[in-house]
Design an enzyme around this catalytic site. Sequence first.
Site, mmCIF file in Angstrom:
data_model
loop_
_atom_site.group_PDB
_atom_site.id
_atom_site.type_symbol
_atom_site.label_atom_id
_atom_site.label_comp_id
_atom_site.label_asym_id
_atom_site.label_seq_id
_atom_site.Cartn_x
_atom_site.Cartn_y
_atom_site.Cartn_z
ATOM 1 N N CYS A 78 -8.543 -14.247 16.885
ATOM 2 C CA CYS A 78 -7.244 -14.873 17.167
ATOM 3 C C CYS A 78 -6.981 -14.985 18.661
ATOM 4 O O CYS A 78 -6.237 -15.868 19.100
ATOM 5 C CB CYS A 78 -6.109 -14.072 16.540
ATOM 6 N N CYS B 194 -2.465 -13.665 17.731
ATOM 7 C CA CYS B 194 -2.356 -12.918 16.479
ATOM 8 C C CYS B 194 -0.894 -12.660 16.123
ATOM 9 O O CYS B 194 0.019 -12.950 16.891
ATOM 10 C CB CYS B 194 -3.136 -11.605 16.590
ATOM 11 N N ASP B 195 -0.685 -12.083 14.938
ATOM 12 C CA ASP B 195 0.622 -12.027 14.282
ATOM 13 C C ASP B 195 1.779 -11.581 15.163
ATOM 14 O O ASP B 195 2.790 -12.267 15.280
ATOM 15 C CB ASP B 195 0.557 -11.097 13.070
ATOM 16 N N GLU C 34 1.137 -2.890 7.262
ATOM 17 C CA GLU C 34 1.073 -3.906 6.209
ATOM 18 C C GLU C 34 0.173 -3.446 5.069
ATOM 19 O O GLU C 34 -0.876 -2.842 5.294
ATOM 20 C CB GLU C 34 0.549 -5.222 6.785
ATOM 21 N N CYS D 271 -5.724 -16.406 11.596
ATOM 22 C CA CYS D 271 -6.000 -16.553 10.166
ATOM 23 C C CYS D 271 -5.409 -17.853 9.639
ATOM 24 O O CYS D 271 -4.267 -18.204 9.937
ATOM 25 C CB CYS D 271 -5.450 -15.362 9.400
ATOM 26 N N ASP E 214 -4.527 -7.404 13.621
ATOM 27 C CA ASP E 214 -4.076 -6.948 12.311
ATOM 28 C C ASP E 214 -5.213 -6.950 11.301
ATOM 29 O O ASP E 214 -5.328 -6.046 10.475
ATOM 30 C CB ASP E 214 -2.944 -7.848 11.801
ATOM 31 N N SER F 249 1.314 -8.201 4.684
ATOM 32 C CA SER F 249 0.702 -9.247 5.482
ATOM 33 C C SER F 249 1.141 -10.600 4.948
ATOM 34 O O SER F 249 1.454 -10.751 3.763
ATOM 35 C CB SER F 249 -0.820 -9.125 5.399
#
Length: 598
Positions: free
Chosen positions: A86, A159-160, A485, A232, A118, A511
């Site tokens: 990511c 990323c997240d 998560e 993702c 993650d 997630s």
Amino acid sequence: MFASRIRSRALGLHPRARFENTRLPASTTGRRYKSDETLNRVSSKITQPKSQGASQAMLYATGLTEEDMSKPQVGISSVWFEGNPCNMHLHDLSAIVRDSVHRAGLVPMRFNSVGVSDGISMGTKGMRYSLQSRELIADGIETVMNAQWYDANVSLPGCDKNMPGVLMAMGRTNRPSIMVYGGSIKPGCSAKGQKLDLVSAFQSYGQFITGQIDEKERFDIIRNACPGRGACGGMYTANTLATAIETMGMTVPGSSSCPADDPKKLVECENIGEVVKTMLREDIKPRDVLTRQAFENAMIVVNILGGSTNAVLHLIAIADSVGIKLTIDDFQAVSDKTPFLADLKPSGKYLMNDLYNIGGTPALLKYLLKEGLIDGSGITVTGKTMKENVASWPDFPADQDIIRPLSNPIKPSGHLQILRGSLAPGGSVGKITGKEGLRFEGTAKCYDYEDAFIESLERGEIKKGEKTVVIIRYEGPKGGPGMPEMLKPSAAIMGAGLGQDVALLTDGRFSGGSHGFLIGHIVPEAMEGGPIALARDGDRIVIDAEERVVDLDIPTEELEKRRKEWKAPPLRYQKGTLKKYCTLVSDASHGCVTDGPI
């Protein structure tokens, strides 16, 4: 320009890719421009006074010239690190942004932030650092922007937790700011031609331990699930947040849906300098863009797309950073009136790359504006409104089936449901797409940490045909800590074919890749003595998404008896960054912020 050519060749891109139309709208003439001489109003505090001679000496040492001292300085913050697909390309993108900012007559200053993968940390103790990294990113960018006196900010997340982290910093500093999303990964492909993504790798474990696939098939999936750089690929947390942030107006059109390795991502970076200059001249700040209506639009789009439950936490936290009080009940009000239209993973079959191929986020916003579902009148970082930004964007193709028409929704209301009841008096968040049903009654099986459930599943203790409510607790903001998560358990349940037999409740998070009958963010958490800590194996649990209730169905007297017997366990961390996090973090219903919710 020469450096840009070298980078384009290194990334295998045709030189013309640098000049492709990225549909950046022309600057509006409706707002009052400031003269270029006043654009450095922040950095001038250290570049102009004779009393700050030492500051100027240090800046000269970095390579600045006398002419540069009167130019605006732009902090370019990248959440780059090599150990995550990511994020691994963000340093290269930030170099292109740097050159673009320089060409616009501004002074670029790059710096980096920390990040957590993650996907790599999922299912391990490392995941306890994930949500906390959001605060570190926000704190770090705020620190550098304020300490270094930068006039504007460009942030490049991947990323997240990166996206909400950079937005929270922008909200706190309130200087002209823009986000450039690193982009999502393209799909992988198995030896059998099956389209893969990271969740395929997670689910392969459940398939393997139940004998659905052998070791060769399992390894084929994990070896080919992630073919290169990018976040993702489904409508998981990274893409959910990126799309929400574009919807709110904090990116240029198309940033959230353009894949990481598409030439147009480089073009976006090539053009960003002029956008920053427009923001400086028009004095467009995050708090001008991030209005209550912008958050309303974002909540609508998250529900339209079937996005991650993490959007609830993160949008509340971003709103808090700009002084707007957003609540979990606001999400419920939006969900009640918003249809779920997108056939995207994890509950559907398509990926962000597929949405990009039919026009991406701008085409989606144009469609929603046409249908009257969102408001396009708010100003964006381009200096134009959302409606103006997407006006010339092509419509969705007539034959596309990724975004359903309003007349044929996947679900007539949103998938995000706020549930309360005797098990979650302070609220919880359910991800209910309708495929898993709207009501679940079952017998509790309680686990005080994530791995205890995985071990139970491996022993075959969760039976097909039995209605089981798995409770994984002491995984909240303080108890986890960091509210990890539960993708590993949820993916194992789905991979094992137990999706219709098991509901999963937790004071942790899920997630964006999770799907099934899932209720998370339970407040109060177990560490604070919430009812989830008092549930026992064999208790009857009732979850009703239509009534928005999650109940521990035991007599009140029994619940009070258990409450008196309960003792808080010690915090899992007594020193270090997670100890500080436990001390400061708010509950999930208030966004898990660490600087006190408004």
